[in-house]
Design a protein around this motif. Structure first.
Motif, PDB file in Angstrom:
ATOM      1  N   SER A 241      48.687 -76.662 -35.041  1.00  0.00           N
ATOM      2  CA  SER A 241      47.632 -76.930 -36.023  1.00  0.00           C
ATOM      3  C   SER A 241      48.168 -77.054 -37.450  1.00  0.00           C
ATOM      4  CB  SER A 241      46.583 -75.808 -35.965  1.00  0.00           C
ATOM      5  OG  SER A 241      47.103 -74.587 -36.464  1.00  0.00           O
ATOM      6  N   VAL A 242      49.472 -76.800 -37.645  1.00  0.00           N
ATOM      7  CA  VAL A 242      50.023 -76.839 -39.005  1.00  0.00           C
ATOM      8  C   VAL A 242      51.220 -77.790 -39.101  1.00  0.00           C
ATOM      9  CG1 VAL A 242      49.205 -74.536 -39.626  1.00  0.00           C
ATOM     10  CG2 VAL A 242      51.460 -74.799 -38.552  1.00  0.00           C
ATOM     11  N   THR A 243      51.283 -78.776 -38.229  1.00  0.00           N
ATOM     12  CA  THR A 243      52.432 -79.686 -38.255  1.00  0.00           C
ATOM     13  C   THR A 243      52.526 -80.453 -39.572  1.00  0.00           C
ATOM     14  OG1 THR A 243      51.084 -81.349 -37.104  1.00  0.00           O
ATOM     15  CG2 THR A 243      52.543 -79.962 -35.749  1.00  0.00           C
ATOM     16  N   GLY A 244      51.410 -80.616 -40.241  1.00  0.00           N
ATOM     17  CA  GLY A 244      51.443 -81.305 -41.525  1.00  0.00           C
ATOM     18  C   GLY A 244      52.159 -80.521 -42.607  1.00  0.00           C
ATOM     19  N   LEU A 245      52.413 -79.237 -42.362  1.00  0.00           N
ATOM     20  CA  LEU A 245      53.099 -78.399 -43.342  1.00  0.00           C
ATOM     21  C   LEU A 245      54.609 -78.326 -43.094  1.00  0.00           C
ATOM     22  CD1 LEU A 245      50.591 -75.391 -43.503  1.00  0.00           C
ATOM     23  CD2 LEU A 245      50.710 -77.405 -45.006  1.00  0.00           C
ATOM     24  N   ARG A 246      55.083 -78.999 -42.060  1.00  0.00           N
ATOM     25  CA  ARG A 246      56.520 -78.945 -41.757  1.00  0.00           C
ATOM     26  C   ARG A 246      57.343 -79.593 -42.873  1.00  0.00           C
ATOM     27  NH1 ARG A 246      56.366 -81.618 -35.812  1.00  0.00           N
ATOM     28  NH2 ARG A 246      55.464 -83.255 -37.149  1.00  0.00           N
ATOM     29  N   ARG A 247      58.508 -79.022 -43.103  1.00  0.00           N
ATOM     30  CA  ARG A 247      59.405 -79.556 -44.112  1.00  0.00           C
ATOM     31  C   ARG A 247      60.822 -79.645 -43.524  1.00  0.00           C
ATOM     32  NH1 ARG A 247      55.204 -80.529 -45.643  1.00  0.00           N
ATOM     33  NH2 ARG A 247      54.219 -80.113 -47.674  1.00  0.00           N
ATOM     34  N   PRO A 248      61.631 -80.617 -43.975  1.00  0.00           N
ATOM     35  CA  PRO A 248      63.003 -80.721 -43.468  1.00  0.00           C
ATOM     36  C   PRO A 248      63.880 -79.560 -43.921  1.00  0.00           C
ATOM     37  CG  PRO A 248      62.528 -82.452 -45.089  1.00  0.00           C
ATOM     38  CD  PRO A 248      61.273 -81.675 -44.904  1.00  0.00           C
ATOM     39  N   VAL A 249      64.731 -79.127 -43.026  1.00  0.00           N
ATOM     40  CA  VAL A 249      65.686 -78.047 -43.296  1.00  0.00           C
ATOM     41  C   VAL A 249      67.066 -78.530 -42.867  1.00  0.00           C
ATOM     42  CG1 VAL A 249      66.420 -75.710 -42.680  1.00  0.00           C
ATOM     43  CG2 VAL A 249      63.991 -76.219 -42.967  1.00  0.00           C
ATOM     44  N   GLU A 250      68.065 -78.334 -43.727  1.00  0.00           N
ATOM     45  CA  GLU A 250      69.438 -78.705 -43.396  1.00  0.00           C
ATOM     46  C   GLU A 250      70.231 -77.459 -43.064  1.00  0.00           C
ATOM     47  OE1 GLU A 250      72.625 -80.176 -46.258  1.00  0.00           O
ATOM     48  OE2 GLU A 250      71.924 -82.075 -45.381  1.00  0.00           O
ATOM     49  N   TRP A 251      71.106 -77.566 -42.063  1.00  0.00           N
ATOM     50  CA  TRP A 251      71.883 -76.417 -41.644  1.00  0.00           C
ATOM     51  C   TRP A 251      73.207 -76.866 -41.034  1.00  0.00           C
ATOM     52  CZ3 TRP A 251      71.973 -77.173 -36.312  1.00  0.00           C
ATOM     53  CH2 TRP A 251      70.890 -77.883 -35.777  1.00  0.00           C
ATOM     54  N   SER A 263      69.856 -81.538 -39.471  1.00  0.00           N
ATOM     55  CA  SER A 263      68.564 -81.273 -40.106  1.00  0.00           C
ATOM     56  C   SER A 263      67.480 -81.228 -39.034  1.00  0.00           C
ATOM     57  CB  SER A 263      68.224 -82.349 -41.144  1.00  0.00           C
ATOM     58  OG  SER A 263      68.069 -83.611 -40.521  1.00  0.00           O
ATOM     59  N   SER A 264      66.439 -80.511 -39.328  1.00  0.00           N
ATOM     60  CA  SER A 264      65.287 -80.398 -38.438  1.00  0.00           C
ATOM     61  C   SER A 264      64.055 -80.156 -39.299  1.00  0.00           C
ATOM     62  CB  SER A 264      65.488 -79.262 -37.430  1.00  0.00           C
ATOM     63  OG  SER A 264      65.803 -78.049 -38.093  1.00  0.00           O
ATOM     64  N   LEU A 265      62.899 -80.117 -38.665  1.00  0.00           N
ATOM     65  CA  LEU A 265      61.659 -79.802 -39.359  1.00  0.00           C
ATOM     66  C   LEU A 265      61.256 -78.371 -39.034  1.00  0.00           C
ATOM     67  CD1 LEU A 265      59.612 -83.077 -38.737  1.00  0.00           C
ATOM     68  CD2 LEU A 265      60.713 -82.363 -40.873  1.00  0.00           C
ATOM     69  N   ALA A 266      60.714 -77.667 -40.006  1.00  0.00           N
ATOM     70  CA  ALA A 266      60.342 -76.275 -39.774  1.00  0.00           C
ATOM     71  C   ALA A 266      59.136 -75.897 -40.616  1.00  0.00           C
ATOM     72  CB  ALA A 266      61.512 -75.347 -40.092  1.00  0.00           C
ATOM     73  N   VAL A 267      58.444 -74.868 -40.157  1.00  0.00           N
ATOM     74  CA  VAL A 267      57.325 -74.302 -40.897  1.00  0.00           C
ATOM     75  C   VAL A 267      57.266 -72.813 -40.589  1.00  0.00           C
ATOM     76  CG1 VAL A 267      55.604 -74.677 -39.075  1.00  0.00           C
ATOM     77  CG2 VAL A 267      54.874 -74.566 -41.474  1.00  0.00           C
ATOM     78  N   ALA A 268      56.837 -72.026 -41.548  1.00  0.00           N
ATOM     79  CA  ALA A 268      56.642 -70.587 -41.352  1.00  0.00           C
ATOM     80  C   ALA A 268      55.286 -70.206 -41.894  1.00  0.00           C
ATOM     81  CB  ALA A 268      57.744 -69.785 -42.052  1.00  0.00           C
ATOM     82  N   ILE A 269      54.487 -69.497 -41.107  1.00  0.00           N
ATOM     83  CA  ILE A 269      53.148 -69.096 -41.546  1.00  0.00           C
ATOM     84  C   ILE A 269      52.947 -67.598 -41.324  1.00  0.00           C
ATOM     85  CG2 ILE A 269      52.211 -71.383 -41.058  1.00  0.00           C
ATOM     86  CD1 ILE A 269      50.905 -70.219 -38.581  1.00  0.00           C
ATOM     87  N   ARG A 270      52.047 -67.041 -42.091  1.00  0.00           N
ATOM     88  CA  ARG A 270      51.781 -65.603 -42.052  1.00  0.00           C
ATOM     89  C   ARG A 270      50.854 -65.274 -40.881  1.00  0.00           C
ATOM     90  NH1 ARG A 270      48.177 -62.361 -45.258  1.00  0.00           N
ATOM     91  NH2 ARG A 270      47.544 -64.264 -46.344  1.00  0.00           N
ATOM     92  N   VAL A 271      51.310 -64.360 -40.029  1.00  0.00           N
ATOM     93  CA  VAL A 271      50.543 -63.972 -38.851  1.00  0.00           C
ATOM     94  C   VAL A 271      50.603 -62.453 -38.691  1.00  0.00           C
ATOM     95  CG1 VAL A 271      50.986 -66.168 -37.649  1.00  0.00           C
ATOM     96  CG2 VAL A 271      52.530 -64.206 -37.292  1.00  0.00           C
ATOM     97  N   GLY A 272      49.887 -61.965 -37.703  1.00  0.00           N
ATOM     98  CA  GLY A 272      49.981 -60.574 -37.282  1.00  0.00           C
ATOM     99  C   GLY A 272      50.149 -60.536 -35.780  1.00  0.00           C
ATOM    100  N   ALA A 273      50.785 -59.494 -35.281  1.00  0.00           N
ATOM    101  CA  ALA A 273      50.951 -59.353 -33.839  1.00  0.00           C
ATOM    102  C   ALA A 273      49.607 -59.022 -33.206  1.00  0.00           C
ATOM    103  CB  ALA A 273      51.956 -58.256 -33.527  1.00  0.00           C
TER     104      ALA A 273
END
Length: 386
Positions: A241-251, A263-273
């Protein structure tokens, strides 16, 4: 290099003959061709008398492997500061059923196999990657069998634990008290009980990032995102549901000996277990309200994420988190490519203490070979020879 490291490792040995045998065993692991068994190492040193002496040194002596492992970790840190400590699983196929911990298990590469399972903690950086600590998994068929425990000399404190608990304990039960600078821990094994496992690291003040499966359940904690307030959702569903927030990351590709840039695309969002129950006690989990980050990474933006991680490092940027996870791939490659060169899977004894002493010295041999190649300036510094 062997003598320099041996002096550091064996400083805790009270007796000169123990220090001598430790260095002999270390050299044997590096020089013997084929299996690094006690018999083969003894044959390299001088025959039957040496075999009996070495067998006693590994299986029945009184030396404690913990300070030796700490000395190894401290020495490596002084040579090259680690970026992280990587906890990685190791499967050791065994034909018989007498070696401590042997049972049927499921390995991602081997499938169903019979043998031992363990977790190694690796000193991980872009220029040096070496195991420094080990935890042997003991299934219930061993922990609940008094006869087996007695024959294998399993200590009383080695009780029941799940594979996930064993992985976390490989770091938390020993290394957090060593004389080491704080570094993140990369749990390069799938975590199912997020609130319990990540909670142990959070309670200990240890930053951690761990693999999770696409069906792992989380609560969306960011009110601006889809799914907020809707209860537990699968990690893959949240990330979809948040693929639009993905950003490129180089490694740097840790699996490429030349460190090629990827490089790849990545996103991190705030969650709880999502709330669950402790696998052994049946009591409710205690970490459902904590803020965590769910990290997704895509090699192909048209497919599902290829890697999912959860972390308690809330202030670390997504790009840095992704680069941290790549160190786990390096441990996987190095174990597969070089672990057999120094006997990490070659211990043929039956005792718990013997296994740990052998693994301690095999890790030291791995370090000697890696440091030697590093000094020579080799781009591919896997330990192929001493």
């Amino acid at each position: 290099m062997t003598r320099e490291l041996a002096d550091a490792l064996f400083a805790s040995f009270a007796r000169r003959d123990q220090r001598k045998k430790g260095e002999q065993y270390l050299r044997g692991l590096l020089q013997v061709q084929g299996r690094k068994s006690i018999r083969n190492i003894a044959a390299h040193m001088g025959g039957p008398a040496a075999e009996q002496s070495l067998h006693h040194f590994i299986s029945s002596s009184t030396w404690d492997w913990t300070p030796v492992r700490e000395a190894l970790a401290v020495h490596l840190t002084q040579v090259s500061a680690p970026q992280a400590w990587v906890v990685h699983p190791m499967s050791i196929p065994k034909a018989g059923d007498q070696s401590v911990g042997v049972d049927y298990g499921l390995d991602p590469c081997l499938g169903v196999f019979r043998g031992q399972r363990a977790f190694g903690v690796w000193h991980a950086s872009e220029t040096l990657n070496t195991p420094v600590n080990w935890r042997l998994f003991l299934p219930d068929s061993w922990t609940q069998d008094d006869t087996r425990r007695r024959r294998a000399e399993i200590p009383e404190e080695a009780g029941e634990a799940t594979l996930e608990e064993c992985a976390a304990s490989a770091f938390l039960d020993t290394m957090r008290d060593w004389r080491l600078a704080s570094r993140p821990v990369v749990l390069n094994t799938h975590v199912g009980h997020v609130e319990a496992t990540i909670g142990r690291f959070t309670d200990a003040g240890v930053p951690v990032i761990a693999r999770v499966g696409d069906s792992a359940q989380f609560l969306v904690h960011d009110p601006a995102l889809p799914g907020y307030g809707g209860g537990a959702l699968a990690a893959e569903q949240i990330l979809a549901s948040v693929t639009g927030l993905r950003r490129p990351v180089e490694w740097a590709d840790q699996l490429d000996p030349w460190g090629a840039r990827r490089s790849s695309l990545a996103v991190a969002i705030r969650v709880g277990a999502a709330a669950s129950r402790n696998v052994r006690t049946g009591r409710p989990g205690h970490g459902a309200g904590w803020d965590l980050k769910l990290v997704g990474e895509w090699q192909d933006p048209r497919r599902s994420p290829g890697a999912l991680w959860v972390t308690n490092m809330m202030s670390v940027p997504t790009s840095a988190l992704v680069r941290l996870t790549k160190l786990g791939g390096r441990a996987c490659r190095d174990l597969s490519a070089a672990g057999e060169d120094v006997g990490l899977k070659d211990f043929e004894g039956r005792s718990f203490r013997g296994w740990h002493r052998h693994m301690t010295l095999a890790s030291a041999a791995y370090a000697v070979a890696a440091l030697t190649r590093r000094q020579r300036g080799a781009k591919d510094y896997l330990p192929r020879s001493a």
